[in-house]
Design a protein around this motif. Structure first.
Motif, PDB file in Angstrom:
ATOM      1  N   LYS A  68      -2.815   3.249  -7.764  1.00  0.00           N
ATOM      2  CA  LYS A  68      -2.217   2.719  -8.990  1.00  0.00           C
ATOM      3  C   LYS A  68      -0.888   3.395  -9.292  1.00  0.00           C
ATOM      4  O   LYS A  68       0.042   2.749  -9.755  1.00  0.00           O
ATOM      5  CB  LYS A  68      -3.182   2.868 -10.164  1.00  0.00           C
ATOM      6  CG  LYS A  68      -4.299   1.871 -10.104  1.00  0.00           C
ATOM      7  CD  LYS A  68      -5.241   2.013 -11.263  1.00  0.00           C
ATOM      8  CE  LYS A  68      -6.385   1.024 -11.082  1.00  0.00           C
ATOM      9  NZ  LYS A  68      -7.487   1.267 -11.970  1.00  0.00           N
ATOM     10  N   SER A  69      -0.789   4.671  -9.014  1.00  0.00           N
ATOM     11  CA  SER A  69       0.458   5.381  -9.295  1.00  0.00           C
ATOM     12  C   SER A  69       1.512   5.129  -8.215  1.00  0.00           C
ATOM     13  O   SER A  69       2.661   5.495  -8.393  1.00  0.00           O
ATOM     14  CB  SER A  69       0.198   6.882  -9.440  1.00  0.00           C
ATOM     15  OG  SER A  69      -0.252   7.405  -8.208  1.00  0.00           O
ATOM     16  N   ALA A  70       1.116   4.510  -7.133  1.00  0.00           N
ATOM     17  CA  ALA A  70       2.042   4.268  -6.020  1.00  0.00           C
ATOM     18  C   ALA A  70       1.963   2.820  -5.543  1.00  0.00           C
ATOM     19  O   ALA A  70       1.969   2.546  -4.355  1.00  0.00           O
ATOM     20  CB  ALA A  70       1.719   5.218  -4.892  1.00  0.00           C
ATOM     21  N   GLU A  71       1.903   1.906  -6.486  1.00  0.00           N
ATOM     22  CA  GLU A  71       1.750   0.494  -6.148  1.00  0.00           C
ATOM     23  C   GLU A  71       2.864  -0.015  -5.226  1.00  0.00           C
ATOM     24  O   GLU A  71       2.616  -0.773  -4.293  1.00  0.00           O
ATOM     25  CB  GLU A  71       1.707  -0.330  -7.440  1.00  0.00           C
ATOM     26  CG  GLU A  71       1.004  -1.652  -7.278  1.00  0.00           C
ATOM     27  CD  GLU A  71       0.724  -2.306  -8.611  1.00  0.00           C
ATOM     28  OE1 GLU A  71       1.162  -3.452  -8.774  1.00  0.00           O
ATOM     29  OE2 GLU A  71       0.086  -1.666  -9.464  1.00  0.00           O
ATOM     30  N   SER A 119       2.454  -1.666  -1.411  1.00  0.00           N
ATOM     31  CA  SER A 119       3.015  -2.967  -1.067  1.00  0.00           C
ATOM     32  C   SER A 119       3.946  -2.852   0.147  1.00  0.00           C
ATOM     33  O   SER A 119       3.874  -3.654   1.084  1.00  0.00           O
ATOM     34  CB  SER A 119       3.775  -3.533  -2.262  1.00  0.00           C
ATOM     35  OG  SER A 119       4.327  -4.776  -1.942  1.00  0.00           O
ATOM     36  N   GLU A 120       4.809  -1.853   0.141  1.00  0.00           N
ATOM     37  CA  GLU A 120       5.728  -1.638   1.267  1.00  0.00           C
ATOM     38  C   GLU A 120       4.966  -1.265   2.539  1.00  0.00           C
ATOM     39  O   GLU A 120       5.335  -1.688   3.639  1.00  0.00           O
ATOM     40  CB  GLU A 120       6.746  -0.559   0.912  1.00  0.00           C
ATOM     41  CG  GLU A 120       7.747  -1.008  -0.132  1.00  0.00           C
ATOM     42  CD  GLU A 120       8.630   0.123  -0.627  1.00  0.00           C
ATOM     43  OE1 GLU A 120       8.683   1.188   0.022  1.00  0.00           O
ATOM     44  OE2 GLU A 120       9.265  -0.065  -1.682  1.00  0.00           O
ATOM     45  N   GLU A 144      -5.501   5.995   6.808  1.00  0.00           N
ATOM     46  CA  GLU A 144      -5.073   5.151   7.931  1.00  0.00           C
ATOM     47  C   GLU A 144      -4.372   3.873   7.465  1.00  0.00           C
ATOM     48  O   GLU A 144      -3.434   3.414   8.087  1.00  0.00           O
ATOM     49  CB  GLU A 144      -6.275   4.760   8.794  1.00  0.00           C
ATOM     50  CG  GLU A 144      -6.698   5.822   9.771  1.00  0.00           C
ATOM     51  CD  GLU A 144      -5.617   6.131  10.797  1.00  0.00           C
ATOM     52  OE1 GLU A 144      -5.124   5.206  11.469  1.00  0.00           O
ATOM     53  OE2 GLU A 144      -5.260   7.320  10.919  1.00  0.00           O
ATOM     54  N   THR A 145      -4.888   3.277   6.380  1.00  0.00           N
ATOM     55  CA  THR A 145      -4.339   2.017   5.874  1.00  0.00           C
ATOM     56  C   THR A 145      -4.221   2.101   4.356  1.00  0.00           C
ATOM     57  O   THR A 145      -4.857   2.957   3.720  1.00  0.00           O
ATOM     58  CB  THR A 145      -5.260   0.819   6.214  1.00  0.00           C
ATOM     59  OG1 THR A 145      -6.444   0.904   5.419  1.00  0.00           O
ATOM     60  CG2 THR A 145      -5.613   0.775   7.698  1.00  0.00           C
ATOM     61  N   PRO A 146      -3.459   1.208   3.748  1.00  0.00           N
ATOM     62  CA  PRO A 146      -3.377   1.193   2.283  1.00  0.00           C
ATOM     63  C   PRO A 146      -4.739   0.971   1.635  1.00  0.00           C
ATOM     64  O   PRO A 146      -5.004   1.489   0.547  1.00  0.00           O
ATOM     65  CB  PRO A 146      -2.441   0.020   1.980  1.00  0.00           C
ATOM     66  CG  PRO A 146      -1.689  -0.221   3.230  1.00  0.00           C
ATOM     67  CD  PRO A 146      -2.571   0.216   4.351  1.00  0.00           C
ATOM     68  N   ASP A 147      -5.621   0.254   2.294  1.00  0.00           N
ATOM     69  CA  ASP A 147      -6.959  -0.007   1.752  1.00  0.00           C
ATOM     70  C   ASP A 147      -7.824   1.249   1.699  1.00  0.00           C
ATOM     71  O   ASP A 147      -8.814   1.283   0.970  1.00  0.00           O
ATOM     72  CB  ASP A 147      -7.663  -1.093   2.566  1.00  0.00           C
ATOM     73  CG  ASP A 147      -6.956  -2.435   2.464  1.00  0.00           C
ATOM     74  OD1 ASP A 147      -6.294  -2.691   1.429  1.00  0.00           O
ATOM     75  OD2 ASP A 147      -7.059  -3.237   3.418  1.00  0.00           O
ATOM     76  N   ILE A 168       5.163   3.693   8.909  1.00  0.00           N
ATOM     77  CA  ILE A 168       3.718   3.635   8.655  1.00  0.00           C
ATOM     78  C   ILE A 168       3.111   5.032   8.741  1.00  0.00           C
ATOM     79  O   ILE A 168       2.296   5.426   7.913  1.00  0.00           O
ATOM     80  CB  ILE A 168       3.039   2.645   9.617  1.00  0.00           C
ATOM     81  CG1 ILE A 168       3.468   1.215   9.258  1.00  0.00           C
ATOM     82  CG2 ILE A 168       1.524   2.798   9.606  1.00  0.00           C
ATOM     83  CD1 ILE A 168       3.131   0.165  10.323  1.00  0.00           C
ATOM     84  N   GLN A 169       3.545   5.807   9.729  1.00  0.00           N
ATOM     85  CA  GLN A 169       3.046   7.182   9.877  1.00  0.00           C
ATOM     86  C   GLN A 169       3.386   8.026   8.648  1.00  0.00           C
ATOM     87  O   GLN A 169       2.571   8.828   8.199  1.00  0.00           O
ATOM     88  CB  GLN A 169       3.617   7.831  11.144  1.00  0.00           C
ATOM     89  CG  GLN A 169       3.057   9.214  11.426  1.00  0.00           C
ATOM     90  CD  GLN A 169       1.564   9.180  11.704  1.00  0.00           C
ATOM     91  OE1 GLN A 169       1.100   8.435  12.543  1.00  0.00           O
ATOM     92  NE2 GLN A 169       0.796   9.987  10.976  1.00  0.00           N
ATOM     93  N   GLU A 170       4.571   7.820   8.089  1.00  0.00           N
ATOM     94  CA  GLU A 170       4.953   8.545   6.871  1.00  0.00           C
ATOM     95  C   GLU A 170       3.983   8.226   5.733  1.00  0.00           C
ATOM     96  O   GLU A 170       3.572   9.131   4.996  1.00  0.00           O
ATOM     97  CB  GLU A 170       6.375   8.182   6.449  1.00  0.00           C
ATOM     98  CG  GLU A 170       7.451   8.760   7.341  1.00  0.00           C
ATOM     99  CD  GLU A 170       8.850   8.218   7.021  1.00  0.00           C
ATOM    100  OE1 GLU A 170       9.035   7.585   5.941  1.00  0.00           O
ATOM    101  OE2 GLU A 170       9.755   8.425   7.842  1.00  0.00           O
ATOM    102  N   TYR A 171       3.634   6.956   5.566  1.00  0.00           N
ATOM    103  CA  TYR A 171       2.673   6.578   4.524  1.00  0.00           C
ATOM    104  C   TYR A 171       1.295   7.168   4.810  1.00  0.00           C
ATOM    105  O   TYR A 171       0.620   7.661   3.910  1.00  0.00           O
ATOM    106  CB  TYR A 171       2.563   5.057   4.401  1.00  0.00           C
ATOM    107  CG  TYR A 171       3.755   4.413   3.728  1.00  0.00           C
ATOM    108  CD1 TYR A 171       4.125   4.756   2.430  1.00  0.00           C
ATOM    109  CD2 TYR A 171       4.503   3.454   4.394  1.00  0.00           C
ATOM    110  CE1 TYR A 171       5.210   4.161   1.809  1.00  0.00           C
ATOM    111  CE2 TYR A 171       5.591   2.852   3.785  1.00  0.00           C
ATOM    112  CZ  TYR A 171       5.942   3.206   2.496  1.00  0.00           C
ATOM    113  OH  TYR A 171       7.017   2.608   1.890  1.00  0.00           O
TER     114      TYR A 171
END
Length: 165
Positions: free
Chosen positions: A131-134, A138-139, A120-123, A110-113
């Protein structure tokens, strides 16, 4: 509090005897993605409607399904039930050390993302980047959901008598 389709839904383990009416109905309910009538559930489970109606009442009492009081009534899987069942299974199948080790691995992922997307979050990621990293989004969501389950399982293990000395 309803439920609905989610890419974060954990796998479902059927607690009933293989090939029993209960097992077929449980599998059918576990796969529901939206509310269904007794007739549609009966057809999918290959069971008679009265039998399905009776078992669905039991499943409602157990929290496995949610009953919507439309006419005719519809039923849907209760994602919270299946989530909690997964957490309990994790807690009983893994040691506290295993849970903590896997949670640490998830935290690092999660820290890598968070570092990669400066969020902080995908949102919190901008639409253009997302869009370029869908697949990453998801992961990332899946890792956060899995971490939540592992943390809950860890809390269960910590509350067990052998851990409270």
């Amino acid at each position: 509090m309803g439920s609905g389709p989610s890419c974060e839904s954990p796998p479902v383990e059927n607690p009933f005897t293989e090939d029993s009416v209960e097992a077929r109905l449980y599998e059918t309910v576990a796969q529901l993605q939206s509310p269904r009538t007794v007739s549609k559930i009966a057809a999918r489970a290959d069971c008679d409607r009265q039998t399905v109606r009776e078992y669905l009442q039991s499943f409602v009492s157990l929290g496995v399904v949610i009953k919507h009081r439309n006419e005719p009534p519809t039923y849907e899987r209760n994602d919270a039930y299946f989530e909690w069942d997964t957490v309990k299974t994790l807690a009983h199948e893994h040691s506290l050390a295993e849970l903590e080790e896997h949670a640490q691995t998830l935290l690092e992922r999660i820290q890598e993302y968070q570092d990669r997307y400066d969020a902080e979050t995908p949102d919190d990621v901008t639409d253009t980047t997302a869009k370029s990293a869908e697949a990453d989004m998801s992961e990332w969501r899946a890792a956060r959901a899995e971490l939540r389950r592992y943390e809950q399982a860890r809390q269960i293990r910590l509350s067990e008598p052998e851990n409270s000395a």
